[in-house]
Design a protein around this motif. Structure first.
Motif, mmCIF file in Angstrom:
data_model
loop_
_atom_site.group_PDB
_atom_site.id
_atom_site.type_symbol
_atom_site.label_atom_id
_atom_site.label_comp_id
_atom_site.label_asym_id
_atom_site.label_seq_id
_atom_site.Cartn_x
_atom_site.Cartn_y
_atom_site.Cartn_z
ATOM 1 N N GLY A 138 0.800 -1.223 0.000
ATOM 2 C CA GLY A 138 0.000 0.000 0.000
ATOM 3 C C GLY A 138 0.831 1.271 0.000
ATOM 4 N N LEU A 139 2.025 1.200 -0.569
ATOM 5 C CA LEU A 139 2.841 2.403 -0.733
ATOM 6 C C LEU A 139 2.491 3.041 -2.075
ATOM 7 C CD1 LEU A 139 6.263 0.879 0.403
ATOM 8 C CD2 LEU A 139 4.929 2.578 1.677
ATOM 9 N N THR A 140 2.712 4.331 -2.200
ATOM 10 C CA THR A 140 2.428 5.009 -3.461
ATOM 11 C C THR A 140 3.322 4.408 -4.556
ATOM 12 O OG1 THR A 140 2.047 6.998 -2.186
ATOM 13 C CG2 THR A 140 2.338 7.290 -4.561
ATOM 14 N N PRO A 141 2.718 3.902 -5.640
ATOM 15 C CA PRO A 141 3.568 3.310 -6.683
ATOM 16 C C PRO A 141 4.411 4.401 -7.345
ATOM 17 C CG PRO A 141 1.237 2.807 -7.033
ATOM 18 C CD PRO A 141 1.308 3.849 -5.966
ATOM 19 N N ASP A 142 5.682 4.378 -7.116
ATOM 20 C CA ASP A 142 6.563 5.421 -7.626
ATOM 21 C C ASP A 142 7.928 4.789 -7.882
ATOM 22 O OD1 ASP A 142 8.241 7.529 -8.094
ATOM 23 O OD2 ASP A 142 7.921 8.532 -6.161
ATOM 24 N N PRO A 143 8.280 4.646 -9.160
ATOM 25 C CA PRO A 143 9.549 3.976 -9.471
ATOM 26 C C PRO A 143 10.760 4.747 -8.967
ATOM 27 C CG PRO A 143 8.456 4.752 -11.490
ATOM 28 C CD PRO A 143 7.524 5.022 -10.351
ATOM 29 N N ALA A 144 10.602 6.071 -8.767
ATOM 30 C CA ALA A 144 11.760 6.874 -8.345
ATOM 31 C C ALA A 144 11.954 6.866 -6.825
ATOM 32 C CB ALA A 144 11.584 8.312 -8.824
ATOM 33 N N ALA A 145 10.949 6.377 -6.094
ATOM 34 C CA ALA A 145 11.056 6.400 -4.629
ATOM 35 C C ALA A 145 12.231 5.549 -4.172
ATOM 36 C CB ALA A 145 9.758 5.872 -4.011
ATOM 37 N N ALA A 146 12.800 5.917 -3.026
ATOM 38 C CA ALA A 146 13.840 5.082 -2.394
ATOM 39 C C ALA A 146 13.130 4.225 -1.348
ATOM 40 C CB ALA A 146 14.888 5.955 -1.738
ATOM 41 N N VAL A 147 12.912 2.967 -1.689
ATOM 42 C CA VAL A 147 12.173 2.097 -0.767
ATOM 43 C C VAL A 147 13.150 1.461 0.214
ATOM 44 C CG1 VAL A 147 10.701 0.065 -0.538
ATOM 45 C CG2 VAL A 147 10.362 1.636 -2.452
ATOM 46 N N MET A 148 12.941 1.758 1.491
ATOM 47 C CA MET A 148 13.818 1.209 2.532
ATOM 48 C C MET A 148 13.018 0.169 3.339
ATOM 49 S SD MET A 148 16.147 3.254 5.247
ATOM 50 C CE MET A 148 14.864 3.847 6.328
ATOM 51 N N ALA A 149 13.548 -1.045 3.390
ATOM 52 C CA ALA A 149 12.850 -2.151 4.055
ATOM 53 C C ALA A 149 13.421 -2.385 5.445
ATOM 54 C CB ALA A 149 13.015 -3.426 3.226
ATOM 55 N N ALA A 188 13.725 -8.448 -2.474
ATOM 56 C CA ALA A 188 13.905 -8.270 -3.914
ATOM 57 C C ALA A 188 13.506 -6.873 -4.357
ATOM 58 C CB ALA A 188 13.083 -9.319 -4.668
ATOM 59 N N GLY A 189 12.425 -6.318 -3.752
ATOM 60 C CA GLY A 189 11.853 -5.080 -4.275
ATOM 61 C C GLY A 189 12.448 -3.809 -3.686
ATOM 62 N N ALA A 190 13.047 -3.916 -2.500
ATOM 63 C CA ALA A 190 13.521 -2.695 -1.840
ATOM 64 C C ALA A 190 14.828 -2.204 -2.470
ATOM 65 C CB ALA A 190 13.720 -2.958 -0.353
ATOM 66 N N ASP A 191 15.129 -0.921 -2.221
ATOM 67 C CA ASP A 191 16.426 -0.378 -2.639
ATOM 68 C C ASP A 191 17.437 -0.526 -1.503
ATOM 69 O OD1 ASP A 191 15.736 0.959 -5.249
ATOM 70 O OD2 ASP A 191 14.258 1.899 -3.920
ATOM 71 N N ILE A 192 16.923 -0.375 -0.274
ATOM 72 C CA ILE A 192 17.796 -0.325 0.909
ATOM 73 C C ILE A 192 17.183 -1.215 1.978
ATOM 74 C CG2 ILE A 192 18.685 1.224 2.735
ATOM 75 C CD1 ILE A 192 18.254 3.554 0.727
ATOM 76 N N LEU A 193 18.038 -1.873 2.762
ATOM 77 C CA LEU A 193 17.563 -2.588 3.956
ATOM 78 C C LEU A 193 18.114 -1.857 5.172
ATOM 79 C CD1 LEU A 193 16.359 -5.418 5.143
ATOM 80 C CD2 LEU A 193 18.781 -5.871 5.557
ATOM 81 N N LEU A 194 17.241 -1.494 6.106
ATOM 82 C CA LEU A 194 17.731 -0.896 7.360
ATOM 83 C C LEU A 194 17.772 -1.987 8.419
ATOM 84 C CD1 LEU A 194 18.535 1.583 9.056
ATOM 85 C CD2 LEU A 194 16.099 1.968 9.507
ATOM 86 N N HIS A 195 18.974 -2.295 8.899
ATOM 87 C CA HIS A 195 19.111 -3.408 9.851
ATOM 88 C C HIS A 195 19.996 -2.980 11.018
ATOM 89 C CE1 HIS A 195 18.375 -7.742 10.462
ATOM 90 N NE2 HIS A 195 19.540 -7.744 11.096
ATOM 91 N N GLY A 196 19.427 -2.127 11.871
ATOM 92 C CA GLY A 196 20.156 -1.750 13.081
ATOM 93 C C GLY A 196 20.132 -2.911 14.058
ATOM 94 N N SER A 197 21.223 -3.120 14.777
ATOM 95 C CA SER A 197 21.264 -4.166 15.807
ATOM 96 C C SER A 197 22.163 -3.707 16.934
ATOM 97 C CB SER A 197 21.875 -5.470 15.262
ATOM 98 O OG SER A 197 21.008 -6.127 14.408
ATOM 99 N N ARG A 198 21.715 -3.928 18.168
ATOM 100 C CA ARG A 198 22.607 -3.615 19.308
ATOM 101 C C ARG A 198 23.704 -4.669 19.403
ATOM 102 N NH1 ARG A 198 17.751 -1.114 21.264
ATOM 103 N NH2 ARG A 198 18.273 1.010 21.898
ATOM 104 N N PHE A 199 23.366 -5.884 19.015
ATOM 105 C CA PHE A 199 24.379 -6.934 18.852
ATOM 106 C C PHE A 199 23.850 -7.868 17.781
ATOM 107 C CE2 PHE A 199 21.386 -8.230 22.085
ATOM 108 C CZ PHE A 199 21.103 -9.553 21.765
ATOM 109 N N GLU A 200 24.738 -8.454 17.019
ATOM 110 C CA GLU A 200 24.294 -9.321 15.915
ATOM 111 C C GLU A 200 25.313 -10.445 15.733
ATOM 112 O OE1 GLU A 200 21.747 -10.719 14.209
ATOM 113 O OE2 GLU A 200 21.159 -8.657 13.783
ATOM 114 N N PRO A 201 25.027 -11.599 16.319
ATOM 115 C CA PRO A 201 26.000 -12.690 16.228
ATOM 116 C C PRO A 201 26.474 -12.949 14.791
ATOM 117 C CG PRO A 201 24.260 -13.235 17.771
ATOM 118 C CD PRO A 201 23.874 -11.929 17.158
#
Ligand code: ADP
Ligand code: GLC
Length: 525
Positions: A290-301, A372-385
């Motif tokens: 349900g995001l605005t369909p916009d090919p130029a948008a920067a989609v961050m997952a 597959a569809g996103a441009d960016i993945l945001l993956h903050g972690s306080r610790f990440e084995p």
């Protein structure tokens, strides 16, 4: 000579999964299992979903006197993995909807009994049960299986040898000490140099004390957990066993996470130089969420457990500012976890309709579309084995923004802002330090600024997609560890300790007290 491995775990995809443990265990077992050479048998509780997925099973043993009562051992093969499996059936313990907790997130009050029974049963298989293959090595994963070495010590069994893999030491399996008799743990094992931990019973500590070898899922995490900031109280216990510890980074199952032929994205395969379908996946993602369909948008997952470990609280604070500052930004969130954090993210979705979409839950097909569809993945972690999720994203040309901790510090290549824009042609993502909203917002700003340089962004995408994250790198390292442990090892394999690899690694190993296992080259920036 065939090497027989019994892999004991609470999770293995697709039998049971709540997070990366399930993926890592089945991915590794699959990579190791080579009929005629290395036989890997998975051992899990007979959860309802595991019984469904496992294919035809037969009863191969009746185990009396386990914690929680008599159980049966069912044997079969998991068709989708092509792996032999042993499922421990005790419906009173395992016939429930959740693996560890009910639908409201309340942990089952008898988890100590549930996983002690699993470990007791595995120790019996290791000791020898007529008609069941006796393993050369028991490979125990995380706290749920960590009592296996203790039970074998109680049986005075020096063989088979045990390897304990630490996927996440934040979860230790800590219970009242007076449960010990019901779990078949002798008084003499309830001391501070064994399973006792600040007056309680600690399954993971028992495993660390008694396993023959300990492995950690990334090099940086292996070093971090020797410090109070990351050791979760076990840093001293871990330091004591440092000479028997190694780090072996995970891989990912590249047949499941394959942008060229993803079973959840039929007809939408893409690869370096043939990226048209990534744009189609992006449109589908925007439509589905349900995001605005916009090919130029920067989609961050954001696609992960919605917890403090994953900085969901920080994201909830940082995202409004980022959405205000960057009109091209769209945010797409998929996950579930702690209820107040879910609510905070859902609130964001309501504040930014068309620009921020939140799906609480988690389905495998949606996760594939997200990566597959996103441009960016945001993956903050306080610790990440280790952190499998950023690697899935990278395979699909989705650039990760990750915290510089644990496995992410090893797997995401970021020369750093001070080295200048041109240096980012070598990068695969953006790393950041700290856990404040400002730290995360600055990393988002940096990624969006990079995206305004399409040639650099595309170079980063190519680097990310080219990197080999397959299990074929980790599997030989585990094999060497098994062989070094195994008393009936084939000729030519050194005895006793796992050999260090290369002088640089050796000195690193000595300094950190870890046997310096060489991480594959892709971990070096
Ligand atoms: P962790 O195991 O700490 O959650 P990883 O990134 O190593 O982190 O692995 C996460 C795995 O769990 C991925 O396979 C991801 O697709 C999956 N996952 C993430 N969030 C959920 C969720 N809410 N429910 C089920 N699986 C999830
Ligand atoms: C744990 C860790 C994660 C790791 C996974 C597989 O769930 O939190 O970082 O990738 O195990 O080892």
């Amino acid at each position: 000579m065939i090497l027989n491995i019994l892999a004991v775990s609470a999770e293995a995809f697709p039998l049971a999964k709540t997070g990366g443990l399930g993926d890592a265990v089945s991915g590794l077992c699959r990579a190791l299992h080579r009929p005629g050479h290395t036989h890997v048998t998975l051992m899990l509780p007979a959860y309802p979903a595991a019984l469904e997925q496992a294919g035809p099973l037969h009863e191969c043993a009746r185990l009396e006197g386990l914690a929680g009562g008599t159980a049966t051992l069912l044997a079969g093969t998991v068709p989708s993995l092509g792996l032999p499996v042993l499922l421990l059936r005790n419906d009173a313990l395992y016939r429930r909807d959740g693996l560890y907790a009910d639908a409201e997130g309340n942990e089952y009050p008898d988890n100590a009994v549930r996983f002690a029974a699993l470990a007791q049963a595995a120790a019996r298989v290791a000791w020898g049960i007529p008609g069941v293959q006796r393993p050369d090595i028991v490979h125990a994963h995380d706290w749920h299986a960590a009592l296996v070495p203790l039970y074998l010590r109680q049986m005075r069994a020096d063989e088979p040898k045990t390897l304990l893999t630490l996927h996440n030491i934040a979860f230790q399996g800590v219970f009242p000490l007076d449960l010990a008799p019901a779990l078949g743990i002798r008084q003499s094992f309830c001391t501070s140099d064994c399973a006792e931990f600040w007056g309680r019973l600690n399954f993971l500590k028992a495993g660390i004390r008694h396993a023959d070898l300990i492995s950690v899922v990334s090099r940086t995490y292996a070093r971090e957990i020797l410090t109070p900031a990351f050791g979760c109280g076990l840093e001293g216990v871990l330091a004591d066993r440092a000479d028997d510890s190694i780090s072996i980074p995970n891989g990912i199952d590249v047949s499941v996470w394959n942008p060229q032929a993803d079973e959840y994205l039929p007809g939408l395969g893409f690869s370096i130089g043939r990226m048209e379908n990534k744009a189609v996946c992006k449109r589908r993602l925007q439509e589905r969420f349900g995001l605005t369909p916009d090919p130029a948008a920067a989609v961050m997952a954001l696609g992960s457990r919605v917890t403090r470990q994953k900085m969901a609280d920080v994201a909830a604070q940082a995202l409004p500012g980022a959405l205000e500052a960057h009109p091209e930004l769209q945010v797409c969130i998929l996950g579930r976890g702690e209820k107040p954090l879910e609510a905070a993210l859902q609130d964001l979705g309501r504040r930014y309709p068309g620009r921020c979409a939140v799906h609480v839950g988690f389905q495998e097909p949606e996760a594939h579309l997200l990566h597959a569809g996103a441009d960016i993945l945001l993956h903050g972690s306080r610790f990440e084995p280790f952190g499998l999720t950023p690697l899935y994203a990278m395979r699909y040309g989705t650039i990760p923004i990750g915290s510089r901790v644990g496995g992410m510090a090893d797997t995401i290549r970021d020369p750093g802002a001070p080295r200048g824009l041109e240096s980012m042609r070598q990068a695969t993502g953006v790393l950041f330090d700290g856990d404040s909203a400002a730290d995360m917002a600055a990393a988002i700003d940096r990624a969006l600024a990079l995206r305004r340089h399409p040639d650099i962004w595309q170079a980063m995408q190519r680097n990310a997609m080219r990197t080999d994250f397959s299990w074929s790198r980790a599997a030989p390292l585990y094999l060497r560890a098994y062989r070094a442990l195994c008393p009936r090892r084939p000729a030519g394999v050194p005895a006793a300790r796992v050999p260090a690899v290369g002088p640089k690694e050796e000195s690193r190993g000595r300094r950190a007290g870890l046997l310096g296992y060489a991480d594959p080259a892709w971990t070096r920036p």
